[in-house]
Design an enzyme around this catalytic site. Structure first.
Site, PDB file in Angstrom:
ATOM      1  N   ARG A  15     -31.718  15.044   8.464  1.00  0.00           N
ATOM      2  CA  ARG A  15     -32.293  14.153   9.463  1.00  0.00           C
ATOM      3  C   ARG A  15     -32.429  12.759   8.873  1.00  0.00           C
ATOM      4  O   ARG A  15     -32.244  12.541   7.673  1.00  0.00           O
ATOM      5  CB  ARG A  15     -33.658  14.659   9.931  1.00  0.00           C
ATOM      6  N   ASN A 112     -29.874  11.972  -1.876  1.00  0.00           N
ATOM      7  CA  ASN A 112     -30.641  11.317  -0.822  1.00  0.00           C
ATOM      8  C   ASN A 112     -32.048  11.874  -0.667  1.00  0.00           C
ATOM      9  O   ASN A 112     -32.952  11.150  -0.262  1.00  0.00           O
ATOM     10  CB  ASN A 112     -29.892  11.452   0.512  1.00  0.00           C
ATOM     11  N   TYR A 176     -43.712   6.249  -5.793  1.00  0.00           N
ATOM     12  CA  TYR A 176     -42.369   6.231  -5.194  1.00  0.00           C
ATOM     13  C   TYR A 176     -41.571   5.036  -5.704  1.00  0.00           C
ATOM     14  O   TYR A 176     -40.405   5.167  -6.094  1.00  0.00           O
ATOM     15  CB  TYR A 176     -42.527   6.182  -3.678  1.00  0.00           C
ATOM     16  N   LYS A 180     -38.096   5.130  -7.833  1.00  0.00           N
ATOM     17  CA  LYS A 180     -36.854   4.503  -7.389  1.00  0.00           C
ATOM     18  C   LYS A 180     -36.354   3.482  -8.406  1.00  0.00           C
ATOM     19  O   LYS A 180     -35.137   3.313  -8.575  1.00  0.00           O
ATOM     20  CB  LYS A 180     -37.052   3.849  -6.023  1.00  0.00           C
ATOM     21  N   THR A 210     -35.170   5.306  11.851  1.00  0.00           N
ATOM     22  CA  THR A 210     -34.902   6.731  11.998  1.00  0.00           C
ATOM     23  C   THR A 210     -35.800   7.299  13.091  1.00  0.00           C
ATOM     24  O   THR A 210     -36.623   6.594  13.673  1.00  0.00           O
ATOM     25  CB  THR A 210     -35.175   7.486  10.680  1.00  0.00           C
TER      26      THR A 210
END
Length: 283
Positions: A15, A112, A176, A180, A210
Site C-alpha cells: 500500500r 521500502n 526515524y 533514514k 497516499t
C-alpha cells in the site's frame, strides 16, 4: 527495464508508496514479489489460499510463511505476496531463497518497508524508539545482506527508500530521521563494497499523497496547506516514486551507484524568506 523476466522484490509493497513502487515495476513486465508482516487489505482482492505449515520449528523462530504457487497478489494485481517478518534474519533468508527457487534469479531489491508514529523523544521510552530504528535501518540491512549473493549473480541493484527527515531535524520522529540518515550512509558504503556487481542507490522522499496522508497532514484543507509549502505546489504521487525507482534499477542508470536522488518537489521553502518578505512589506 523491459519485459525480460526480471525479478524484483519490494518490501512493504502492499500500500501507499510501496504500492506505487509495485505498480511501476509491474508496468515494465518484471515479476514483482511484495512482502510485509500483514497481507494487503484490499477488500476487493480474493483471499489467498492458506499456506501449508512449515515442517517443524526452525532455529531462530522465523515467521516466514511460503505462499502456494501461482499468483497470490492481493491489493496490487499481478504481484506475488509473501508474509515475512523483516526483522527476523532466518525468515528473510528463507523468503529470498524461495523467491530464487521459484523465479530463478533476483535482479532488484527495493527496501521500502518502514515508517513511524509521531512520538516525541521524551515519550514512549528507549525500547519504542529502538524499534523504529530497527525497522527503518536494521531491517533493510538484514534484507540486503541476505539478497547480496543473488543480486551479485545477476549483477543487480538495490534501491533504498530514504526520507528528507534523514537530512534535517525531525522533531516528533527523531528516531526515524536518525535511521533514514543511517540508511543513506549504509547505501553509500554498500555501493563501494559491492561494486561493480551490485549497484546501490537511495531515493530520498519528501511528502507523498497516499491513502493515509490524512493521518499525517489532516483533512483536504490541511493537505492543501501543506502542499503550498512545497515549491512545486503539491505532494508526490506514489507512482512517481515508483517511476524514479524503476529508473535507478534500469540499465539507463548503469553508471549510477552510491547516489541519493531527491524526490521532494524542490524541498521546503526556507522560513526566513517569508520573514524577510514580510519585513520588506512593512518598509
Amino acid at each position: 527495464m523491459g519485459p525480460d523476466g526480471r525479478v524484483v522484490v519490494v518490501t512493504g509493497g502492499t500500500r501507499g508508496v510501496g504500492a506505487g513502487l509495485t505498480r511501476a515495476f509491474l508496468r515494465t513486465g518484471a515479476h514483482v514479489i511484495i512482502c510485509a508482516r500483514h497481507p494487503p487489505d484490499d477488500p476487493a482482492a480474493p483471499a489467498a489460499p492458506a499456506a501449508p505449515a512449515a515442517p517443524g520449528p526452525r532455529p531462530g523462530g522465523g515467521r516466514f510463511r511460503p505462499p502456494p504457487r501461482g499468483p497470490s497478489a492481493r491489493g496490487v494485481a499481478g504481484a506475488e505476496f509473501h508474509r515475512v517478518e523483516l526483522r527476523d534474519p532466518d525468515a528473510v533468508e528463507e523468503f529470498l531463497a524461495t523467491v530464487v527457487r521459484r523465479h530463478g534469479r533476483l535482479d532488484t531489491l527495493v527496501n521500502n518497508a518502514g515508517g513511524t508514529p509521531f512520538r516525541p523523544l521524551g515519550e514512549g521510552g528507549p525500547a519504542r524508539h529502538a524499534r523504529v530504528v530497527e525497522l527503518n535501518l536494521l531491517a533493510p540491512l538484514t534484507v540486503s545482506l541476505a539478497a547480496y549473493p543473488y543480486l551479485r549473480a545477476a549483477r543487480g541493484s538495490i534501491v533504498m527508500i530514504g526520507s528528507v527527515s534523514g537530512g534535517r531535524p525531525s522533531p516528533g520522529t527523531a528516531a526515524y530521521g536518525a535511521a533514514k540518515a543511517g540508511l543513506e550512509s549504509l547505501a553509500r558504503s554498500m555501493a563501494v563494497e559491492w561494486a561493480p556487481e551490485v549497484r546501490v542507490n537511495t531515493l530520498v522522499l519528501g511528502m507523498v499523497r497516499t491513502e493515509r496522508a490524512h493521518l499525517h497532514y489532516g483533512d483536504a484543507a490541511g493537505i492543501a496547506a501543506v502542499a503550498r509549502t512545497v515549491p512545486l505546489g503539491r505532494l508526490a504521487e506514489p507512482d512517481e516514486v515508483g517511476e524514479a525507482a524503476v529508473f535507478l534499477a534500469s540499465e539507463r542508470a548503469g553508471y549510477i551507484t552510491g547516489a541519493s536522488l531527491q524526490l521532494h518537489g524542490g524541498g521546503e521553502r526556507p522560513a526566513f524568506l517569508d520573514a524577510a518578505t514580510a519585513h520588506r512589506e512593512d518598509r
